[in-house]
Write a protein that holds these residues in place. Structure first.
Motif, PDB file in Angstrom:
ATOM      1  N   LEU A 100       0.847  -1.198   0.000  1.00 33.80           N
ATOM      2  CA  LEU A 100       0.000   0.000   0.000  1.00 33.80           C
ATOM      3  C   LEU A 100       0.883   1.248   0.000  1.00 33.80           C
ATOM      4  CD1 LEU A 100      -2.821  -0.860   2.559  1.00 33.80           C
ATOM      5  CD2 LEU A 100      -2.970  -0.859   0.068  1.00 33.80           C
ATOM      6  N   PRO A 101       0.506   2.281  -0.744  1.00 32.35           N
ATOM      7  CA  PRO A 101       1.335   3.488  -0.813  1.00 32.35           C
ATOM      8  C   PRO A 101       1.353   4.248   0.506  1.00 32.35           C
ATOM      9  CG  PRO A 101      -0.748   3.838  -1.968  1.00 32.35           C
ATOM     10  CD  PRO A 101      -0.692   2.385  -1.605  1.00 32.35           C
ATOM     11  N   LEU A 102       2.529   4.772   0.842  1.00 32.76           N
ATOM     12  CA  LEU A 102       2.708   5.555   2.056  1.00 32.76           C
ATOM     13  C   LEU A 102       3.119   6.980   1.706  1.00 32.76           C
ATOM     14  CD1 LEU A 102       4.808   3.002   4.165  1.00 32.76           C
ATOM     15  CD2 LEU A 102       2.405   3.587   4.535  1.00 32.76           C
ATOM     16  N   SER A 103       2.765   7.915   2.556  1.00 26.53           N
ATOM     17  CA  SER A 103       3.271   9.277   2.441  1.00 26.53           C
ATOM     18  C   SER A 103       3.618   9.761   3.846  1.00 26.53           C
ATOM     19  CB  SER A 103       2.237  10.210   1.792  1.00 26.53           C
ATOM     20  OG  SER A 103       1.055  10.238   2.557  1.00 26.53           O
ATOM     21  N   ASN A 104       4.553  10.689   3.938  1.00 26.80           N
ATOM     22  CA  ASN A 104       4.989  11.188   5.237  1.00 26.80           C
ATOM     23  C   ASN A 104       4.063  12.280   5.755  1.00 26.80           C
ATOM     24  OD1 ASN A 104       7.208   9.505   5.561  1.00 26.80           O
ATOM     25  ND2 ASN A 104       8.541  10.842   4.377  1.00 26.80           N
ATOM     26  N   VAL A 105       3.744  12.180   7.024  1.00 26.55           N
ATOM     27  CA  VAL A 105       2.881  13.147   7.703  1.00 26.55           C
ATOM     28  C   VAL A 105       3.653  13.671   8.911  1.00 26.55           C
ATOM     29  CG1 VAL A 105       0.723  13.478   8.940  1.00 26.55           C
ATOM     30  CG2 VAL A 105       0.785  11.967   6.946  1.00 26.55           C
ATOM     31  N   ARG A 106       3.608  14.974   9.097  1.00 25.66           N
ATOM     32  CA  ARG A 106       4.316  15.580  10.219  1.00 25.66           C
ATOM     33  C   ARG A 106       3.560  15.310  11.512  1.00 25.66           C
ATOM     34  NH1 ARG A 106       9.600  16.825  10.490  1.00 25.66           N
ATOM     35  NH2 ARG A 106      10.040  18.527  11.950  1.00 25.66           N
ATOM     36  N   ILE A 107       4.224  14.656  12.468  1.00 22.62           N
ATOM     37  CA  ILE A 107       3.613  14.400  13.766  1.00 22.62           C
ATOM     38  C   ILE A 107       4.598  14.819  14.854  1.00 22.62           C
ATOM     39  CG2 ILE A 107       2.293  12.431  12.885  1.00 22.62           C
ATOM     40  CD1 ILE A 107       4.267  10.635  14.493  1.00 22.62           C
ATOM     41  N   GLU A 108       4.127  14.813  16.088  1.00 20.84           N
ATOM     42  CA  GLU A 108       4.995  15.130  17.209  1.00 20.84           C
ATOM     43  C   GLU A 108       4.984  13.963  18.191  1.00 20.84           C
ATOM     44  OE1 GLU A 108       5.837  18.725  20.442  1.00 20.84           O
ATOM     45  OE2 GLU A 108       4.320  18.962  18.862  1.00 20.84           O
ATOM     46  N   THR A 109       6.112  13.347  18.400  1.00 16.04           N
ATOM     47  CA  THR A 109       6.235  12.302  19.406  1.00 16.04           C
ATOM     48  C   THR A 109       6.419  12.972  20.772  1.00 16.04           C
ATOM     49  OG1 THR A 109       8.649  12.055  19.509  1.00 16.04           O
ATOM     50  CG2 THR A 109       7.524  11.023  17.644  1.00 16.04           C
ATOM     51  N   PRO A 110       6.467  12.221  21.855  1.00 19.12           N
ATOM     52  CA  PRO A 110       6.734  12.839  23.169  1.00 19.12           C
ATOM     53  C   PRO A 110       8.097  13.523  23.238  1.00 19.12           C
ATOM     54  CG  PRO A 110       5.730  10.686  23.468  1.00 19.12           C
ATOM     55  CD  PRO A 110       6.016  10.811  22.019  1.00 19.12           C
ATOM     56  N   LEU A 111       8.981  13.235  22.252  1.00 21.89           N
ATOM     57  CA  LEU A 111      10.325  13.796  22.296  1.00 21.89           C
ATOM     58  C   LEU A 111      10.597  14.862  21.242  1.00 21.89           C
ATOM     59  CD1 LEU A 111      12.364  10.533  22.933  1.00 21.89           C
ATOM     60  CD2 LEU A 111      11.596  12.218  24.601  1.00 21.89           C
ATOM     61  N   CYS A 112       9.989  14.725  20.069  1.00 24.42           N
ATOM     62  CA  CYS A 112      10.297  15.675  18.997  1.00 24.42           C
ATOM     63  C   CYS A 112       9.287  15.540  17.873  1.00 24.42           C
ATOM     64  CB  CYS A 112      11.720  15.437  18.456  1.00 24.42           C
ATOM     65  SG  CYS A 112      11.882  13.836  17.630  1.00 24.42           S
ATOM     66  N   GLU A 113       9.406  16.429  16.891  1.00 24.49           N
ATOM     67  CA  GLU A 113       8.626  16.307  15.667  1.00 24.49           C
ATOM     68  C   GLU A 113       9.340  15.370  14.701  1.00 24.49           C
ATOM     69  OE1 GLU A 113       7.805  20.047  13.910  1.00 24.49           O
ATOM     70  OE2 GLU A 113       6.239  20.574  15.353  1.00 24.49           O
ATOM     71  N   MET A 114       8.553  14.733  13.816  1.00 22.73           N
ATOM     72  CA  MET A 114       9.154  13.863  12.800  1.00 22.73           C
ATOM     73  C   MET A 114       8.188  13.714  11.636  1.00 22.73           C
ATOM     74  SD  MET A 114       8.586   9.903  14.093  1.00 22.73           S
ATOM     75  CE  MET A 114       9.011   9.258  12.481  1.00 22.73           C
ATOM     76  N   ASP A 115       8.729  13.308  10.497  1.00 21.54           N
ATOM     77  CA  ASP A 115       7.909  12.942   9.349  1.00 21.54           C
ATOM     78  C   ASP A 115       7.666  11.442   9.420  1.00 21.54           C
ATOM     79  OD1 ASP A 115       7.752  15.508   8.236  1.00 21.54           O
ATOM     80  OD2 ASP A 115       9.748  15.298   7.351  1.00 21.54           O
ATOM     81  N   ALA A 116       6.428  11.049   9.681  1.00 18.67           N
ATOM     82  CA  ALA A 116       6.097   9.643   9.922  1.00 18.67           C
ATOM     83  C   ALA A 116       5.288   9.072   8.755  1.00 18.67           C
ATOM     84  CB  ALA A 116       5.292   9.516  11.210  1.00 18.67           C
ATOM     85  N   PRO A 117       5.597   7.841   8.328  1.00 14.99           N
ATOM     86  CA  PRO A 117       4.861   7.239   7.205  1.00 14.99           C
ATOM     87  C   PRO A 117       3.448   6.830   7.601  1.00 14.99           C
ATOM     88  CG  PRO A 117       6.444   5.677   8.092  1.00 14.99           C
ATOM     89  CD  PRO A 117       6.685   6.964   8.808  1.00 14.99           C
TER      90      PRO A 117
END
Length: 210
Positions: A49-66
């Motif tokens: 299935l196709p993935l794209s990166n979405v900006r999220i914030e973990t408890p530690l930092c922001e990241m681009d998550a698939p």
């Protein structure tokens, strides 16, 4: 998916399928095993299935998550036995949209007869997974794909527990663009159109009917 037929040979899939084939396996166990094996088959049918990166914030930092991109998946059950696979897959993909196609096989002609068709909206924008435990003659499966395509769906996959060579050939002839994922390619169909060695009628074994 580029391969027309994928047989999932994972040891857990094959072990659970062997128990389901056993004529002495109870209805409750059969139903539970079908739910469990559907999880493993769903893993394979959704592998690319196709993935794209979405900006999220973990408890530690922001990241681009698939994340899976596009509209929610459409799961379409071919009634009634398809519901056994559907229930398990929904546990993994609870946000999926769900459709139902009602077909029964005329025992004289072995041709499908439609009695129900209810599909989600915007099928043209969804990856669609058709589910039915048995791909036998392939006539009902091909008819179900016809209905899904008529709704606008463009990317369709077919998921089944068992397939007969005759059914795979029929689907490839009718819908070469629809890949099939199964736990086993069995030997043949008998004179009544049942898969051999098979496991009997999946719906009857799932619901305890004759």
């Amino acid at each position: 998916m580029t391969q027309h037929l994928t047989v999932v040979e994972h040891p857990l899939v094959q072990h659970k399928l062997s128990i389901m084939r056993n004529k002495d396996t109870s209805t409750a166990s059969f139903r539970q095993l079908l739910r469990e094996i559907s999880h493993l088959l769903a893993y394979e049918v959704t592998r690319d299935l196709p993935l794209s990166n979405v900006r999220i914030e973990t408890p530690l930092c922001e990241m681009d998550a698939p994340m899976i991109e596009g509209k929610k998946l459409a799961l379409v059950s071919i009634l009634r036995a398809g519901n056994g696979l559907l229930d398990g897959i929904l546990e993994l993909i609870p946000a999926a949209r769900v459709g139902f196609i009602g077909l029964y096989r005329d025992e004289e002609t072995l041709q499908p007869v439609q009695y129900y068709n209810k599909l989600p909206a915007n099928m043209e924008d969804r990856v669609t997974i058709l589910v039915d435990p048995m791909l036998a003659t392939g006539n009902s499966s091909a008819a179900a794909v016809d209905l899904v395509k008529a709704s606008g769906a463009k990317e369709i996959r077919f998921l089944c527990l068992l397939a007969a060579p005759e059914g795979v050939a029929r689907m490839k002839e009718a819908h070469p663009d629809v890949p099939i994922v199964t736990a086993s390619l069995d030997q043949k169909l008998n004179e009544k159109g049942y898969i051999v060695p098979g496991l009997g009628d999946a719906g009857d074994r799932m619901f305890g009917t004759k």
